[in-house]
Design a protein around this motif. Structure first.
Motif, short mmCIF file in Angstrom:
data_model
loop_
_atom_site.label_atom_id
_atom_site.label_comp_id
_atom_site.label_asym_id
_atom_site.label_seq_id
_atom_site.Cartn_x
_atom_site.Cartn_y
_atom_site.Cartn_z
N TYR A 197 0.86 -1.18 0.00
CA TYR A 197 0.00 0.00 0.00
C TYR A 197 0.89 1.23 0.00
O TYR A 197 2.10 1.16 0.32
N ARG A 198 0.32 2.36 -0.36
CA ARG A 198 1.08 3.61 -0.44
C ARG A 198 0.15 4.78 -0.11
O ARG A 198 -0.99 4.82 -0.58
N PHE A 199 0.64 5.70 0.68
CA PHE A 199 -0.12 6.92 0.94
C PHE A 199 0.80 7.98 1.54
O PHE A 199 1.93 7.68 1.94
N GLU A 200 0.34 9.20 1.58
CA GLU A 200 1.10 10.32 2.14
C GLU A 200 0.64 10.56 3.57
O GLU A 200 -0.56 10.59 3.85
N LYS A 201 1.60 10.72 4.48
CA LYS A 201 1.27 10.90 5.88
C LYS A 201 2.29 11.83 6.54
O LYS A 201 3.33 12.16 5.96
N ARG A 202 1.96 12.22 7.76
CA ARG A 202 2.85 13.08 8.54
C ARG A 202 3.64 12.23 9.54
O ARG A 202 3.07 11.44 10.29
N PHE A 203 4.96 12.44 9.52
CA PHE A 203 5.87 11.71 10.41
C PHE A 203 6.41 12.64 11.49
O PHE A 203 6.43 13.86 11.32
N LYS A 204 6.85 12.03 12.59
CA LYS A 204 7.41 12.81 13.71
C LYS A 204 8.86 12.39 13.93
O LYS A 204 9.18 11.22 14.11
N ARG A 205 9.76 13.38 13.93
CA ARG A 205 11.18 13.12 14.16
C ARG A 205 11.49 13.01 15.66
O ARG A 205 10.61 13.26 16.50
N LYS A 206 12.74 12.67 15.95
CA LYS A 206 13.17 12.54 17.35
C LYS A 206 13.05 13.87 18.09
O LYS A 206 12.70 13.92 19.28
#
Length: 470
Positions: free
Chosen positions: A143-152
Motif C-alpha cells: 500500500y502507499r499513501f502520504e502521511k505526517r511523520f514525527k522526528r526525534k
C-alpha cells in the motif's frame, strides 16, 4: 583399502575421474540405501553420479545467486537515498538504513526500540495502524499513501510511504518493508501553488467582465462566474460559437480572434454581438490572448476577456440616429435660411425703393414749398413751426446722413449736411443758396470732407464716393 562401497566403486570404476567431495557424500548416502538391494551396474552408477553432480552444481549456482542477490539488497538497503525500514506485524522496527536514521534522527539501536506509531504524527496514527494490520491480515501485497511523520526532536514532516509485505520462507514469517520519501518541500510547493491558484481564481472570478478559456478545437474549458451568469452553468465542454453566438459552425469572418491567437500567439481584439442564455442580444468588446503553452511553447489554451458594451453600442446607435436627424434639420434650416435671405434681400430692396421714393417725393413736392415759406414774411411763431417741419423732413429723407455720421465720427453736423446735398447732386452755388452761406464757405466744407474721408490728393469724385457708401 576403501572404507565404503562408494569408495570401492570410485576406486574400481572411476580411477581417472575427478569426483568432488559433495558427490562422494551423496553417493555414499545413495549406496547405503541400495547396498542391500540389487547391486547396480557400473554404467548405472556412472549415470547416477553424473546426475548427482549436476544437481550439486545447480545447488551451488543457486547459493551463489542468492548470495549475490543478498549482497545487492544490502548495498541498496544501506545506500538508498530513501529511508528504508523493516518491521514486524506489531509495527516494531527490525532494521533501518542510514537514510532513515538521518531522516528521523534515531540511530539503529534506538530505532529497534520504536514502533510505527511512535514516529507517526498523532493525526495519522489511526490510519497508519489500520493499513499495517490490513496488510498482514489480508496479505494485500503493498500500500502507499502520504502521511505526517514525527522526528526525534518532535518536528513534523510529510512523507510518501510505500509498504510491501515480504515472506520469509526459511523462517516462516512475514515482515513489512517500508520506504519513506520526504515530500515536505513538495507539499509546501503544492500548497503554495494551490494558494496561488486560489488567489488567481478568486481574482478572475471577481472580475465583472466575461472571461473564458478555449482549447484549439474551440471547446470551452474554463469560465468565470460572470460568464456562467450570462450564458449558463453547463457551458464547459461546448463549442464557444455554439454558446456565445448560437451557431453551428465557426464564426465569420474566419478565422476568429481565438484561432488567430492560437496561430500567431499575438493579442487580437474585436467587437462582436452575442446572445445570452435567454435569447437577449448583447455586444462585447473581446480580447483574445494565449493563456497556456506546452513544453515546446505551442499554445494549448487561449483566454478571451469580453466587456459588455451593449449600453455604449446603443448610445452610439442613438447618436448616429440623432446625427441623421440633425443633418436633416440642418438641411431644412439651410433651405429656410436661403429662403429668408431671399426674402430679406427683397425686403431691403423694397425698403430702399420706398425710402428713395419717399425722399424723392419730399424733395420734389414738399421741400420747394418749405423754402418758399422760409423766404416769405413769417412772424416768429410761424417761423418756429416752419423750422420744426423742416427739421423733421430732413430726418425723414436723410438716413444716409445717419449712416455717414456713425461711420465717420469726426464729421461736423454742417459737413454731414453738405455731404448729403452733394450726394443729391447739388452744386456749390445751389448748396450756398439753400444754406444761406457763401460759395467760399461751402468750398471750405467740401475740402474738409475730402480730407476726413481720405480723398485728398486723389482724383476720386466726392459725389461718386458718397454714392458708393452703403
Amino acid at each position: 583399502m576403501p572404507n565404503t562401497a562408494a569408495d570401492q566403486l570410485l576406486t574400481d570404476g572411476f580411477d581417472n575421474k575427478k569426483i568432488s567431495h559433495e558427490i562422494r557424500l551423496l553417493l555414499n548416502c545413495y549406496l547405503e540405501k541400495i547396498v542391500m538391494a540389487k547391486k547396480p551396474t557400473y554404467e548405472e552408477l556412472e549415470q547416477r553420479v553424473r546426475s548427482l553432480e549436476q544437481d550439486v552444481l545447480k545447488l551451488k549456482w543457486t547459493e551463489e545467486v542468492l548470495s549475490k542477490s543478498e549482497e545487492r539488497f544490502r548495498i541498496i538497503f544501506n545506500n538508498a537515498p530513501q529511508g528504508i525500514a523493516l518491521a514486524n506485524q506489531s509495527g516494531r522496527f527490525l532494521k533501518v538504513n542510514s537514510a532513515w536514521e538521518n531522516m528521523f534522527g534515531y540511530n539503529e539501536k534506538e530505532s529497534q526500540q520504536l514502533t510505527i506509531q511512535g514516529i507517526t504524527s498523532p493525526e495519522d496514527i489511526k490510519i497508519s495502524t489500520e493499513k499495517l494490520a490490513d496488510l498482514f491480515r489480508r496479505d494485500i501485497g503493498c500500500y502507499r499513501f502520504e502521511k505526517r511523520f514525527k522526528r526525534k526532536d518532535g518536528s513534523i514532516f510529510w512523507g510518501d510511504l510505500s509498504v510491501s509485505l515480504i515472506h520469509d520462507l526459511e523462517n516462516g514469517f512475514k515482515i513489512a518493508l517500508g520506504v519513506v520519501v520526504d515530500i515536505t518541500e513538495r507539499k509546501r510547493s503544492v500548497n503554495a501553488l494551490r494558494e496561488s491558484e486560489g488567489k488567481l481564481n478568486a481574482m478572475l472570478q471577481s472580475i465583472g467582465d466575461h472571461i473564458s478559456m478555449m482549447d484549439e478545437d474551440l471547446n470551452i474549458i474554463w469560465t468565470n462566474k460572470t460568464a456562467e451568469k450570462i450564458f449558463g452553468k453547463d457551458i464547459i465542454g461546448k463549442k464557444c460559437y455554439e454558446v456565445y453566438h448560437q451557431r453551428k459552425e465557426s464564426c465569420e469572418p474566419y478565422p476568429c480572434i481565438t484561432l488567430k491567437a492560437f496561430r500567431d500567439g499575438k493579442v487580437h481584439k474585436h467587437d462582436t454581438q452575442v446572445i445570452d442564455q435567454y435569447g437577449k442580444k448583447m455586444f462585447f468588446h473581446c480580447t483574445a490572448n494565449v493563456a497556456l503553452r506546452d513544453k515546446e511553447g505551442k499554445p494549448t489554451a487561449v483566454m478571451e476577456l469580453s466587456r459588455d458594451i451593449t449600453d455604449q453600442k446603443q448610445a452610439e446607435s442613438a447618436l448616429i440616429e440623432r446625427g441623421k436627424e440633425l443633418e436633416n434639420k440642418t438641411h431644412e434650416l439651410e433651405e429656410v435660411n436661403a429662403a429668408l435671405k431671399v426674402l430679406l434681400k427683397h425686403r431691403d430692396e423694397d425698403q430702399q425703393h420706398i425710402e428713395e421714393k419717399i425722399v424723392a417725393n419730399v424733395k420734389e413736392l414738399v421741400l420747394p414749398y418749405v423754402e418758399k415759406l422760409n423766404n416769405s414774411r413769417l412772424n416768429d411763431r410761424q417761423m418756429v413751426y416752419l423750422n420744426i417741419i423742416k427739421s423733421n423732413l430732413e430726418d425723414i429723407i436723410t438716413p444716409f446722413l445717419h449712416q455717414l455720421s456713425s461711420k465717420y465720427f469726426n464729421l461736423t453736423p454742417r459737413e454731414i449736411q453738405i455731404a448729403g446735398l452733394v450726394k443729391d447732386g447739388k452744386t456749390t452755388k445751389e448748396i450756398a443758396e439753400l444754406l444761406n452761406s457763401s460759395t467760399g464757405t461751402i468750398d471750405f466744407h467740401r475740402n474738409n470732407l475730402r480730407k476726413k474721408l481720405g480723398l485728398r490728393n486723389t482724383k476720386t469724385n466726392l459725389r461718386s464716393f458718397l454714392l458708393a457708401l452703403p
